[in-house]
Design a protein around this motif. Structure first.
Motif, PDB file in Angstrom:
ATOM      1  N   ASP A 180      -2.741  -1.884 -12.271  1.00 25.00           N
ATOM      2  CA  ASP A 180      -1.695  -1.705 -11.270  1.00 25.00           C
ATOM      3  C   ASP A 180      -1.212  -0.257 -11.217  1.00 25.00           C
ATOM      4  O   ASP A 180      -0.569   0.150 -10.256  1.00 25.00           O
ATOM      5  N   THR A 193      -5.480  -3.253  -6.301  1.00 24.55           N
ATOM      6  CA  THR A 193      -4.582  -3.740  -7.354  1.00 24.55           C
ATOM      7  C   THR A 193      -3.506  -2.715  -7.696  1.00 24.55           C
ATOM      8  O   THR A 193      -2.494  -3.057  -8.307  1.00 24.55           O
ATOM      9  N   VAL A 194      -3.726  -1.472  -7.303  1.00 25.46           N
ATOM     10  CA  VAL A 194      -2.851  -0.366  -7.712  1.00 25.46           C
ATOM     11  C   VAL A 194      -1.563  -0.361  -6.896  1.00 25.46           C
ATOM     12  O   VAL A 194      -1.585  -0.390  -5.664  1.00 25.46           O
ATOM     13  N   THR A 195      -0.430  -0.325  -7.603  1.00 22.87           N
ATOM     14  CA  THR A 195       0.882  -0.213  -6.958  1.00 22.87           C
ATOM     15  C   THR A 195       1.536   1.143  -7.241  1.00 22.87           C
ATOM     16  O   THR A 195       2.502   1.509  -6.586  1.00 22.87           O
ATOM     17  N   THR A 240      -3.911  -3.880 -16.431  1.00 21.25           N
ATOM     18  CA  THR A 240      -3.991  -4.730 -15.244  1.00 21.25           C
ATOM     19  C   THR A 240      -4.382  -3.947 -13.985  1.00 21.25           C
ATOM     20  O   THR A 240      -4.422  -4.515 -12.900  1.00 21.25           O
ATOM     21  N   SER A 259      -1.016  -1.514  -1.049  1.00 17.41           N
ATOM     22  CA  SER A 259      -0.325  -1.995  -2.247  1.00 17.41           C
ATOM     23  C   SER A 259       0.460  -0.903  -2.963  1.00 17.41           C
ATOM     24  O   SER A 259       1.392  -1.197  -3.722  1.00 17.41           O
TER      25      SER A 259
END
Length: 199
Positions: free
Chosen positions: A126, A149-151, A124, A172
């Motif tokens: 992330d 999108t990267v957490t 995903t 994020s």
């Protein structure tokens, strides 16, 4: 407590023994565990490594489901690694000796991992797992913007990426692993955004 330690030791020994049967096909050493195999070592020092989805040994076809620690220690020429859809586990720091690696590519139908522009992510996207040390060397990779999108940035994700001069971290990102930006001798700035441009 003593009984727990004995049980843990016994289980660890059983797990280690499960991977003891090794064999080699086309310069890649594999280990068998039941009906699946993992990549243990790459011996032929390729420029482009195509890890197969399946490999046959003694007439039996096994899916390649994991890549163990240290398989590329003898790969001085390696520039591209292509990972198939069957791989479900990639061990930490497996790319730490790949000084000339430019791209890590993952099959689009892999259910666990993905890649974008040669960088390794979870499916995903992330979690950013690994940026190749020699990505697009020498000038076109002077700056890199991490996708919004990267957490999480994994430990050692950008370690030794000497072509990297600047890095843009999106708002994020909530966690940065140990050594994620270590030994980047040409890194001059890290820009951390307060908000993502697409929000």
């Amino acid at each position: 407590m003593k009984r727990f330690l004995l049980l843990f030791t016994a289980l660890s020994l059983l797990a280690a023994k499960a991977w003891t049967q090794n064999f080699k096909v086309d310069g890649i050493v594999y280990a068998i565990n039941g009906l699946v195999v993992k990549v243990v070592k790459v011996e032929n020092d390729p420029v482009i490594l195509e890890i197969p989805q399946n490999v046959t040994h003694n007439g039996v076809k096994y899916p390649v489901t994991s890549i163990s620690d240290g398989p590329f220690t003898e790969c001085t020429k390696l520039e591209v690694v292509n990972i198939p859809s069957t791989v479900e586990l990639i061990m930490d720091k497996i790319f730490e000796t790949t000084q000339n690696l430019k791209a890590i590519n993952v099959a689009a139908n892999n259910l666990v991992y993905s890649s974008a522009d040669g960088v390794l992510f979870t499916k995903t996207q992330d979690v950013l797992i690994k940026c190749p040390m020699a990505k697009a060397r020498p000038l076109s990779f002077s700056a890199y913007t991490i996708p919004s999108t990267v957490t999480e940035i994994s430990p050692w994700a950008f370690s030794q990426c000497h072509t990297l001069n600047a890095l843009v971290v999106p708002a994020s990102v909530r966690r940065i692993g140990m050594g994620a930006f270590s030994q980047i001798k040409n890194l001059q700035q890290i820009h951390i955004r307060n908000s993502n441009p697409d929000n």
